[in-house]
Design an enzyme around this catalytic site. Sequence first.
Site, short mmCIF file in Angstrom:
data_model
loop_
_atom_site.label_atom_id
_atom_site.label_comp_id
_atom_site.label_asym_id
_atom_site.label_seq_id
_atom_site.Cartn_x
_atom_site.Cartn_y
_atom_site.Cartn_z
N ASP A 68 0.87 -1.17 0.00
CA ASP A 68 0.00 0.00 0.00
C ASP A 68 0.91 1.22 0.00
OD1 ASP A 68 -1.68 2.13 0.49
OD2 ASP A 68 -2.62 1.26 2.27
N ASN B 173 3.79 4.81 -10.51
CA ASN B 173 2.61 4.72 -11.37
C ASN B 173 1.29 4.62 -10.62
OD1 ASN B 173 1.06 3.84 -13.90
ND2 ASN B 173 0.93 1.99 -12.65
N TYR C 297 -8.11 14.77 -8.81
CA TYR C 297 -7.15 14.13 -9.72
C TYR C 297 -6.26 15.17 -10.39
CZ TYR C 297 -5.41 11.12 -13.50
OH TYR C 297 -4.61 10.42 -14.37
N LYS D 228 -2.16 15.71 -10.04
CA LYS D 228 -1.27 15.54 -11.19
C LYS D 228 -0.48 16.81 -11.48
CE LYS D 228 -2.07 11.24 -11.93
NZ LYS D 228 -1.00 10.24 -11.70
#
Length: 272
Positions: free
Chosen positions: A82, A109, A177, A181
């Site tokens: 995790d 990733n 998100y 990013k």
Amino acid sequence: MNQRIAVVTGAGSGVGRAVAVELAAAGWRTVLAGRRPGPLHETARLCAAPAEGVPSDTVPGDAVSGDAAAEAVPPADVVPTDVTDPAAVDALFAAVAERHGRVDLLFNNAGAFGPAVPVEELAVEDWRAVVDLNLTGAFLCARAAFRQMKAQDPRGGRIINNGSISAHVPRPHSIAYTATKHAVTGLTKSLSLDGRPYRIACGQIDIGNAATDLTAAIGAGARQADGRIVPEPTMDVADVARTVRHMAGLPLEANVQFATVMATAMPYIGRG
């Protein structure tokens, strides 16, 4: 000790699985990290396919038939992890150091979209879950890899962060998100700068509409800036994997700082 060692997070599916298989085909020893052991073991089995004569552009998930494939020892280690847990991340890299003595590549990733809802409806716990995975998880893995790469002999290595075209422009209803990013881009730049004295290179791949289970809905229809739901073109995830392999294979004196790989006809240039 002559074999290059790569740690791939989020390796149980999608981009992570495709990259792990591609790196294995190129001769890397891969260490597969993710939350679910079952999919990680399936990725490990697929990593053995290149050694059994399966082309490196085999679509992840394709069956590998024959007794030889069944008996193959995958060129991969499975370490369920995790990445939001600092102790688990430290244990992952300690295991890599114990087994292999070094880390040459981290493909950072692991990530998730989170709920696609208007900003006023996004729960704080959902925001935090996306930040914990996409940003804090990436930091924890980069920190552990950096420590190992700085200490090992010969010194150095490479970190490739999975950004997104959302590191440049947002989709509707993607505030968590998109924010993470954009932050990953800052992480990449800081790692690239701080790694210079130690031969640690850091780059970022920004991916748009690679065909995976995670992005299956995009092909059916994605919300546009004007509110319409429109199907979008996708590209083969193997093309992403080949790009990562190229970035990973460069000498440490060269670096792809940022690469954008996307479906040619997707609405990115001119979005909105």
